[in-house]
Design a protein around this motif. Structure first.
Motif, PDB file in Angstrom:
ATOM      1  N   ARG A 170       0.836  -1.194   0.000  1.00  0.00           N
ATOM      2  CA  ARG A 170       0.000   0.000   0.000  1.00  0.00           C
ATOM      3  C   ARG A 170       0.872   1.245   0.000  1.00  0.00           C
ATOM      4  O   ARG A 170       2.075   1.172   0.248  1.00  0.00           O
ATOM      5  N   LYS A 171       0.244   2.372  -0.271  1.00  0.00           N
ATOM      6  CA  LYS A 171       0.941   3.654  -0.275  1.00  0.00           C
ATOM      7  C   LYS A 171       0.969   4.233   1.135  1.00  0.00           C
ATOM      8  O   LYS A 171       0.267   3.776   2.032  1.00  0.00           O
ATOM      9  N   GLY A 172       1.817   5.276   1.283  1.00  0.00           N
ATOM     10  CA  GLY A 172       1.895   5.969   2.557  1.00  0.00           C
ATOM     11  C   GLY A 172       3.197   5.690   3.286  1.00  0.00           C
ATOM     12  O   GLY A 172       4.155   5.147   2.735  1.00  0.00           O
ATOM     13  N   ARG A 173       3.216   6.056   4.565  1.00  0.00           N
ATOM     14  CA  ARG A 173       4.392   5.855   5.405  1.00  0.00           C
ATOM     15  C   ARG A 173       4.337   4.448   6.008  1.00  0.00           C
ATOM     16  O   ARG A 173       3.471   4.141   6.818  1.00  0.00           O
TER      17      ARG A 173
ATOM     18  N   PRO B 149      11.052  -4.646  13.448  1.00  0.00           N
ATOM     19  CA  PRO B 149      12.268  -5.361  13.865  1.00  0.00           C
ATOM     20  C   PRO B 149      12.197  -6.841  13.483  1.00  0.00           C
ATOM     21  O   PRO B 149      11.150  -7.479  13.605  1.00  0.00           O
ATOM     22  N   ILE B 150      13.315  -7.359  12.997  1.00  0.00           N
ATOM     23  CA  ILE B 150      13.447  -8.767  12.639  1.00  0.00           C
ATOM     24  C   ILE B 150      14.375  -9.412  13.654  1.00  0.00           C
ATOM     25  O   ILE B 150      15.445  -8.892  13.958  1.00  0.00           O
ATOM     26  N   THR B 151      13.963 -10.585  14.189  1.00  0.00           N
ATOM     27  CA  THR B 151      14.716 -11.251  15.255  1.00  0.00           C
ATOM     28  C   THR B 151      15.653 -12.300  14.670  1.00  0.00           C
ATOM     29  O   THR B 151      15.246 -13.126  13.846  1.00  0.00           O
ATOM     30  N   ILE B 152      16.937 -12.247  15.119  1.00  0.00           N
ATOM     31  CA  ILE B 152      17.936 -13.254  14.745  1.00  0.00           C
ATOM     32  C   ILE B 152      18.613 -13.730  16.018  1.00  0.00           C
ATOM     33  O   ILE B 152      19.323 -12.963  16.679  1.00  0.00           O
ATOM     34  N   ASP B 153      18.385 -14.988  16.369  1.00  0.00           N
ATOM     35  CA  ASP B 153      18.992 -15.579  17.566  1.00  0.00           C
ATOM     36  C   ASP B 153      18.809 -14.688  18.798  1.00  0.00           C
ATOM     37  O   ASP B 153      19.730 -14.430  19.562  1.00  0.00           O
ATOM     38  N   GLY B 154      17.605 -14.166  18.968  1.00  0.00           N
ATOM     39  CA  GLY B 154      17.290 -13.365  20.142  1.00  0.00           C
ATOM     40  C   GLY B 154      17.618 -11.897  20.020  1.00  0.00           C
ATOM     41  O   GLY B 154      17.235 -11.109  20.872  1.00  0.00           O
ATOM     42  N   GLN B 155      18.329 -11.486  18.956  1.00  0.00           N
ATOM     43  CA  GLN B 155      18.660 -10.086  18.743  1.00  0.00           C
ATOM     44  C   GLN B 155      17.749  -9.491  17.670  1.00  0.00           C
ATOM     45  O   GLN B 155      17.393 -10.173  16.709  1.00  0.00           O
ATOM     46  N   LYS B 156      17.390  -8.215  17.842  1.00  0.00           N
ATOM     47  CA  LYS B 156      16.440  -7.581  16.924  1.00  0.00           C
ATOM     48  C   LYS B 156      17.092  -6.431  16.160  1.00  0.00           C
ATOM     49  O   LYS B 156      17.941  -5.706  16.697  1.00  0.00           O
ATOM     50  N   THR B 157      16.676  -6.261  14.921  1.00  0.00           N
ATOM     51  CA  THR B 157      17.108  -5.116  14.123  1.00  0.00           C
ATOM     52  C   THR B 157      16.282  -3.893  14.518  1.00  0.00           C
ATOM     53  O   THR B 157      15.254  -4.001  15.194  1.00  0.00           O
ATOM     54  N   GLN B 158      16.731  -2.729  14.085  1.00  0.00           N
ATOM     55  CA  GLN B 158      15.991  -1.502  14.375  1.00  0.00           C
ATOM     56  C   GLN B 158      14.849  -1.324  13.369  1.00  0.00           C
ATOM     57  O   GLN B 158      14.847  -1.896  12.291  1.00  0.00           O
ATOM     58  N   ARG B 159      13.850  -0.520  13.746  1.00  0.00           N
ATOM     59  CA  ARG B 159      12.763  -0.183  12.834  1.00  0.00           C
ATOM     60  C   ARG B 159      13.272   0.752  11.746  1.00  0.00           C
ATOM     61  O   ARG B 159      14.115   1.605  11.997  1.00  0.00           O
ATOM     62  N   ILE B 160      12.728   0.606  10.543  1.00  0.00           N
ATOM     63  CA  ILE B 160      13.098   1.464   9.422  1.00  0.00           C
ATOM     64  C   ILE B 160      11.821   1.966   8.767  1.00  0.00           C
ATOM     65  O   ILE B 160      10.919   1.189   8.462  1.00  0.00           O
ATOM     66  N   SER B 161      11.757   3.276   8.539  1.00  0.00           N
ATOM     67  CA  SER B 161      10.581   3.890   7.932  1.00  0.00           C
ATOM     68  C   SER B 161      10.854   4.203   6.472  1.00  0.00           C
ATOM     69  O   SER B 161      11.942   4.664   6.116  1.00  0.00           O
ATOM     70  N   ILE B 162       9.866   3.958   5.607  1.00  0.00           N
ATOM     71  CA  ILE B 162       9.978   4.286   4.189  1.00  0.00           C
ATOM     72  C   ILE B 162       8.717   5.022   3.740  1.00  0.00           C
ATOM     73  O   ILE B 162       7.649   4.882   4.352  1.00  0.00           O
ATOM     74  N   ASN B 163       8.849   5.793   2.680  1.00  0.00           N
ATOM     75  CA  ASN B 163       7.741   6.555   2.126  1.00  0.00           C
ATOM     76  C   ASN B 163       7.362   5.951   0.776  1.00  0.00           C
ATOM     77  O   ASN B 163       8.157   5.978  -0.172  1.00  0.00           O
TER      78      ASN B 163
ATOM     79  N   GLN C 269       5.119   6.114  -2.458  1.00  0.00           N
ATOM     80  CA  GLN C 269       4.350   7.081  -3.234  1.00  0.00           C
ATOM     81  C   GLN C 269       3.491   6.382  -4.283  1.00  0.00           C
ATOM     82  O   GLN C 269       3.687   5.206  -4.577  1.00  0.00           O
ATOM     83  N   PRO C 270       2.503   7.100  -4.863  1.00  0.00           N
ATOM     84  CA  PRO C 270       1.653   6.482  -5.901  1.00  0.00           C
ATOM     85  C   PRO C 270       2.476   6.083  -7.126  1.00  0.00           C
ATOM     86  O   PRO C 270       3.627   6.486  -7.296  1.00  0.00           O
ATOM     87  N   SER C 271       1.832   5.307  -7.986  1.00  0.00           N
ATOM     88  CA  SER C 271       2.487   4.883  -9.220  1.00  0.00           C
ATOM     89  C   SER C 271       2.836   6.099 -10.066  1.00  0.00           C
ATOM     90  O   SER C 271       2.117   7.107 -10.084  1.00  0.00           O
ATOM     91  N   VAL C 272       3.953   5.983 -10.757  1.00  0.00           N
ATOM     92  CA  VAL C 272       4.368   7.074 -11.634  1.00  0.00           C
ATOM     93  C   VAL C 272       3.470   7.071 -12.862  1.00  0.00           C
ATOM     94  O   VAL C 272       3.374   6.059 -13.569  1.00  0.00           O
ATOM     95  N   PRO C 273       2.753   8.178 -13.156  1.00  0.00           N
ATOM     96  CA  PRO C 273       1.854   8.180 -14.322  1.00  0.00           C
ATOM     97  C   PRO C 273       2.652   8.072 -15.621  1.00  0.00           C
ATOM     98  O   PRO C 273       3.710   8.663 -15.769  1.00  0.00           O
ATOM     99  N   ARG C 274       2.104   7.307 -16.566  1.00  0.00           N
ATOM    100  CA  ARG C 274       2.746   7.148 -17.857  1.00  0.00           C
ATOM    101  C   ARG C 274       1.725   7.415 -18.946  1.00  0.00           C
ATOM    102  O   ARG C 274       0.519   7.261 -18.755  1.00  0.00           O
ATOM    103  N   SER C 275       2.220   7.813 -20.093  1.00  0.00           N
ATOM    104  CA  SER C 275       1.338   8.121 -21.220  1.00  0.00           C
ATOM    105  C   SER C 275       0.661   6.856 -21.720  1.00  0.00           C
ATOM    106  O   SER C 275       1.130   5.740 -21.490  1.00  0.00           O
ATOM    107  N   ALA C 276      -0.437   7.054 -22.413  1.00  0.00           N
ATOM    108  CA  ALA C 276      -1.197   5.913 -22.930  1.00  0.00           C
ATOM    109  C   ALA C 276      -0.366   5.157 -23.966  1.00  0.00           C
ATOM    110  O   ALA C 276       0.524   5.695 -24.606  1.00  0.00           O
TER     111      ALA C 276
END
Length: 563
Positions: free
Chosen positions: A94-97, A102-116, A118-125
């Motif tokens: 889905r779109k948005g933020r 966090p992903i767990t590996i042998d009891g240890q977790k990664t940090q959260r990561i935020s991504i943005n 965006q909608p699909s890039v419009p293209r000509s017909a």
């Protein structure tokens, strides 16, 4: 009973393993389109077998399209390094933020990561071509020397060989390559491989600035018809990107700063080499000011001008600057340091440091400020002297004996001539004894340094010096600093603290040598308050200055637009 030292050793091992095993997560881009794929990488600094990687937390917002694992071990500069990496290909649902949890590996977790997303890039017909280019800029109007983000993408739905694209070049702008990524994007149900290049461009002149068309060329791959046929050579593909025209404006009249600094963010940070609760007259302390700027190159950041300080001497050191590239632009830092030596007790006022800059996001002038502050200086320790007089006896000077002979009459010349001859002979004997004492002292200084250190490098000698300074062992520090000086100035005969003072060409270090000599040979024998960290910080400043001077190449910096 288990000893305390053994428990601390086990605790150190556990903490070390914990630090080594902490996983690190990163993504190739923080802004993507809904039809793009994203490369998510997890790295852990060890190899071996793991209990599997649970990617189920990703299912909420992402499709997991691929997952590969690799391990590597290498030895670099005598240090062994091992790591394991997982490369995961994701596509947003889905779109948005969105947040990669966090992903767990042998009891240890990664940090959260935020991504943005965006909608699909419009293209000509119509059906898109099998190979095409698109380019964009983040703005079409900037101030002079303001950052422009230029993005170029090459789309391919067929196999290509010998791909090549021209690089943007400018006579009136500075360009910095930010990133190069590859990902997939689905356009009208056709999967495309996308190669994305991002640049930061800084126009140096006002007026019309043109980003010209870039040329992409490749050869279409042709498969063999059978195993007996050589691969065919397909037709040449040649595409061009569009041209972009940017309007570059002069700095606004409302900007009143001394140096034009168009940035997204500028911060001033202050650090000290030691705590401020035990500053004494004649002892040095190092103040470091760091400028962190988003959207500026390091060559655009001016050196700080430190105002004079009443009640203290200060010695600025040569600043250091660097630029780091991110997908969203450049981030630069400049660090300026100065050694401060109070000359009187009581309160010493430090004036504020203020830097004016232009906020390109809010379109207004801003100021980064380090507020004025006050240092409380304690009196010098008993036996120490002020900086206006020598802090220690200069043992490198030759002792002189002044012989006074009273006025005599002519009738008493013979007795006084005999006395003068005896005094001259005594003076010669004194001079001979001093010379032999000096030779013995030089040999003793040599013997004070363990002969096992003769083959060490300057780096090893500095490491040994660092350890004894941090232990505040003043006698060992004297030996260690002489040994380090021999390696740092191998072409000079370093046998004493005075020899280092003569060759260092660094006033804060010369003052620190006098302080150390005073603690060793002065009237006060209480060295418990001597601060080895203060001496160490001054030596670090000098080493960094000399290293910067020796490695810096003679090259012109991009011009700064001074308002």
């Amino acid at each position: 009973m288990v000893s305390r030292a053994f428990i601390l050793f086990l605790l150190f091992i556990v903490v070390s393993q914990q630090a080594i095993a902490d996983p690190i997560a990163r993504i190739d881009r923080s802004v993507i389109a809904i039809d793009d794929t994203l490369t998510f990488t997890i790295r852990i600094n060890e190899t071996g077998s793991f209990n599997g990687l649970d990617l189920s937390p990703l299912d909420k917002d992402f499709h997991v399209l691929g997952n590969s694992q690799s391990s590597r071990h290498m030895i670099r500069n005598g240090q062994s390094e091992s790591w394991t990496e997982w490369t995961i290909t994701l596509m947003p649902k889905r779109k948005g933020r969105l947040t990669i949890p966090p992903i767990t590996i042998d009891g240890q977790k990664t940090q959260r990561i935020s991504i943005n997303v965006q909608p699909s890039v419009p293209r000509s017909a119509g059906n898109p071509q099998p190979v095409f280019l698109e380019s964009e800029v983040d703005t079409e109007s900037v101030f002079v020397q303001q950052q422009i983000i230029f993005t170029l993408r090459v789309f391919q739905s067929i196999q290509l060989d010998n791909m090549n694209i021209s690089e943007p070049e400018f006579d009136n702008a500075v360009i910095e390559k930010l990133a190069q990524n590859s990902f997939q994007r689905r356009i009208q149900n056709t999967p495309y491989r996308v190669h994305e290049l991002r640049y930061a461009i800084f126009p140096q002149e006002t007026g019309e600035f043109i980003i010209p068309e870039l040329v992409f060329s490749a050869t279409e791959s042709v498969a063999r018809r059978s195993m007996f046929n050589l691969p065919g050579r397909g037709k040449t593909v040649r595409k061009m990107s569009q041209q972009h025209i940017i309007r570059v404006k002069q700095p606004p009249a409302s900007f009143t700063g001394s140096t034009w600094l168009p940035a997204q963010s500028i911060k001033l940070m202050e650090t000290w080499s030691s705590t401020l609760d035990n500053i004494r007259v004649g002892e040095s302390i190092t103040r470091t000011i760091t400028i962190r700027a988003e959207g500026l190159l390091d060559s655009q950041i001016p050196p700080l001008e430190f105002p004079s300080i009443v009640g203290a001497k200060f010695y600025p050191d040569q600043g250091e600057a660097k630029t780091d590239s991110t997908t969203n632009g450049v981030i630069s830092t400049r660090t300026d340091s100065m050694a401060i030596i109070p000359t009187r007790e009581g309160e010493v006022a430090l004036p504020e440091i203020r830097l004016s800059w232009w906020d390109t996001q809010r379109n207004t002038i801003q100021e980064a400020v380090i507020p004025a502050s006050t240092l409380t200086v304690k009196p010098a320790l008993e036996g120490a002297q002020s900086n206006s007089t020598p802090l220690a006896i200069n043992h490198s000077q030759t002792p002189t004996t002044v012989v006074s002979t009273p006025l005599t009459t002519a009738t008493n010349n013979i007795p006084w001539q005999i006395i003068s001859a005896l005094l001259a002979a005594a003076w010669m004997i004194t001079l001979l004894l001093w010379w032999r004492l000096k030779q013995s002292s030089s040999a003793l200084n040599q013997d004070l340094i363990p002969r096992s250190h003769a083959g060490m490098s300057e780096k090893q000698a500095f490491k040994m010096l660092t350890e004894v300074c941090r232990n505040n062992d003043i006698q060992q520090t004297r030996q260690a600093i002489i040994e380090w000086g021999r390696h740092y100035w191998p072409d000079h005969n370093i046998n004493s603290l005075q020899d280092i003072q003569q060759h260092c060409n660094h006033p804060p270090l010369s003052n620190a040598m006098l302080q150390l000599d005073n603690y060793l040979y002065g009237n006060s024998h209480d060295s418990s308050s001597w601060n080895g960290e203060s001496l160490l910080s001054v030596i670090k400043l000098m080493r960094e200055r000399d290293k910067k001077n020796s490695s810096q190449q003679a090259q012109g910096l991009p011009p700064l637009y001074n308002h």
